[in-house]
Design a protein around this motif. Sequence first.
Motif, PDB file in Angstrom:
ATOM      1  N   ARG A   1      12.676  -1.210  10.909  1.00  0.00           N
ATOM      2  CA  ARG A   1      12.571  -2.452  10.143  1.00  0.00           C
ATOM      3  C   ARG A   1      11.907  -2.156   8.802  1.00  0.00           C
ATOM      4  N   GLY A   2      12.443  -2.782   7.724  1.00  0.00           N
ATOM      5  CA  GLY A   2      11.824  -2.608   6.418  1.00  0.00           C
ATOM      6  C   GLY A   2      12.351  -1.424   5.623  1.00  0.00           C
ATOM      7  N   THR A  55      13.531  -2.559   2.175  1.00  0.00           N
ATOM      8  CA  THR A  55      12.408  -2.848   1.279  1.00  0.00           C
ATOM      9  C   THR A  55      11.777  -1.553   0.787  1.00  0.00           C
ATOM     10  N   LEU A  56      11.661  -0.588   1.707  1.00  0.00           N
ATOM     11  CA  LEU A  56      11.096   0.712   1.345  1.00  0.00           C
ATOM     12  C   LEU A  56      11.950   1.375   0.265  1.00  0.00           C
ATOM     13  N   GLN A 110       5.941  -4.287   0.766  1.00  0.00           N
ATOM     14  CA  GLN A 110       6.575  -3.142   1.420  1.00  0.00           C
ATOM     15  C   GLN A 110       6.000  -2.948   2.830  1.00  0.00           C
ATOM     16  N   ALA A 134       6.967  -5.598   5.355  1.00  0.00           N
ATOM     17  CA  ALA A 134       8.343  -5.495   5.847  1.00  0.00           C
ATOM     18  C   ALA A 134       8.468  -4.579   7.066  1.00  0.00           C
TER      19      ALA A 134
END
Lengths: 257, 327
Positions: free
Chosen positions: A3-4, A7-8, B109, B112
Motif C-alpha cells: 500500500r502507498g 504515493t512513494l 507519503q 499512505a
Amino acid sequence: MNRGFGTLLSTEARVWLREPVAVFFALAFPVVLLVGFGYLIPGLREPMSDAPPPWNDESAMSFYLPSVLALSIATVALTVIPVTFATFREKGVLRRLATTPMRPQAIVGVHLVINLAAVLVASLLAVAGAMLAFGVPLPENPGVVLLSFVLGVAAMYSLGLLVSARAPRGTTASGVGMLLYFPSMLVSGLWTPGPAMPDWLETLGKFTPIGASAQGMTIGWLGEVMTGEVFPAVQIIVMVVWTAVLFPLGVKLFRWT
Amino acid sequence: MTDPAPPVIDVRHLRKTYAGPEGTTKVAVDDVSFTVGRGEIFGILGPNGAGKTTTVECVAGLRRADSGEISVLGHDPQADPASIRESVGVQLQESALHDKITVDEAMRQFAAFYEHPSDVEELLRLLDLADHRGVQFANLSGGQKQRLSIALALVGNPQVAILDELTTGLDPAARRATWDLVERVRDSGVTVLLVTHFMDEAERLCDRLVIIDGGTVVAEGTPADLIDGLDGSRAVRLRFTPDRTDRALAVLTALAADGADVESVNRSGSEIEVTGTRKVLFAVVQALAADDLVPEDVRTVSRSLEDVFVQFSGRTYQDETTAEVAA
C-alpha cells in the motif's frame, strides 16, 4: 505490491526533480554533449564522402549518436543510482522505512523506475538533437537498437546497484561510480566514435556491459553496409551475462541498514 | 477474580551479542526483562552504551535477538516483524529523510503506507508543524525535525510508539515542549516506550521505568517508588544573615545532640546543612522558631533518579556518560 507504492513513486519523483545537478546530468548532459561535440570537433558535421551510399550524404554524427546514447545510460547508472542508494543508507531512509508497513525494497524499486524514465527522456532528447541539428537518419534496424539499449540499461543499472550495495556513504559510492564512469566513456566510443576506435579498444569494449551496448546500437543504427555486421550476437550475450551476474549479486550484497 | 489486562509489551530474558574484533563477542544486552501496560509512558533509562537502543530495536523487530522472548500486542516481532508494523510507530535516533522533501510530502507519503492512518492535518496542528508544511527537511530547526520525526511515528495511528532519545540536541524550551507533547500522546491512548539517557526526562515523563546498566536491569518501578526506596535520610540547607549564623549553628547543634530526627549539622561558608530523618525539616523549623530565628533561605536537597542509579550501580552517572562520549 505494498500500500502507498503510488504515493512513494510520485513523491520520490518530485523530490528527485529538486536536485538540479542530478537532473541536468541525467536528462540534458547527453544532448548538450552531442550538440557541443558536433559543432566543436572539425569534420564531425561533414558528409562521410568516402562511405558507401546512401551514407556518403550523411554526417559522421551518425556514428556518434549511439555512443552518446550509451553515455546517457552510463551517466544515470554510475553517477545517479549509486549515490542515491548509498545516501538512503547513510541518512537512515532505508531503516526508517523498515519500521513501517512499506518494505525498504520498494524505495529501491521506485528509484529504478524513476531512473529508467530519466534515461528514456535523456536518450529521446539526444536522438531528437542528432536528427534536428545534424540530420542523422532513422536507424536501419530499430529493433536491434532498442534491444541493445534495453539490455545496456539492464546490465549498467545492475552495475550501479552493485556499486551502491555496500557503500556506507554517498561520497564513497560517488567515488567508485566515477572510477567506472570514465572507462565507460572510453569503451562507448565517446572519444573515438565509430571507425576511429582502435581495434584493441573495440575488442575490449565488446566484453564490457556499456561497450557492448554502444556497439550493438551502432550495428543496429548504421546497418550492415557501414559496420559489416547484421546482428550483434556476441554483444547481446555479453550484456545478458553481465546482467545475470551483476543483478543477483547486487541484490544479495545490498545492505539495508 | 478477573485477570489483569495483558501487557502491551512483554520482554523476557532478552540477550543480544555482537561479534567483536578477533573473534571476541561484545554483549550489548545481557538479560533484560520488563512489561509495559496499556496507556503508560514506560522508560528505558541508562547511560550511553547500556544496551537501551539494542533492546528497543529487538522489541521493534529491527534486530534479531540471540535469546529471550518478546511479545508486542500479542505478536512476536522476532518471528514476524511485519505483524507489528501497522500498530507500532518508531522514532529513530538519526534523521531519516531526504533533505529536499517537505514536511507535508513526508507526512502524506508515510500516511499512505498504513491501512488506517491518522489525520495528517490534525497531527501537523498537534505537533505545531502546520505553519512549516511547505518547508524542506534540511531547512527545519532541530526541534522541528524532532517534532516531524515524532509525527511520522504517529502517522500510522499506532497503539504503541517507540521514541528513542527524542530530546537529544534540543534547547531547554524545545525539550519541555516535547515532554508536554509526549504526555498528550499518552493521554490520547498510545502506549509510549521511551528510551533516554536523561535522568530528568525519565523522572518528569515516565509512569514506570527500568534502569539499565551494562546490559542488565538494575532497578524497576515508578520514579517516585525508586527514589523513596533509597535510604530514608533527608537534607536541608539553610542560610541566615551573617550576624545570626553563629547563633543558628548553636541551636541546630544542640538539636542534633538531643533530637531524634537530626543526625548531623555542617556549616559550609554561609550555609548550614542539616541531615536527618523524613521529619528533619519540621524539627529544624520548630527549633529555630522557638529561638525566633528566621532563615533567609531554606532549601531541601531532593533525591533524584541519579541517586537511585548511584545506589544500584555503585558509580556516578555523569562519569559513565562522559567516559562513553570520550571513548
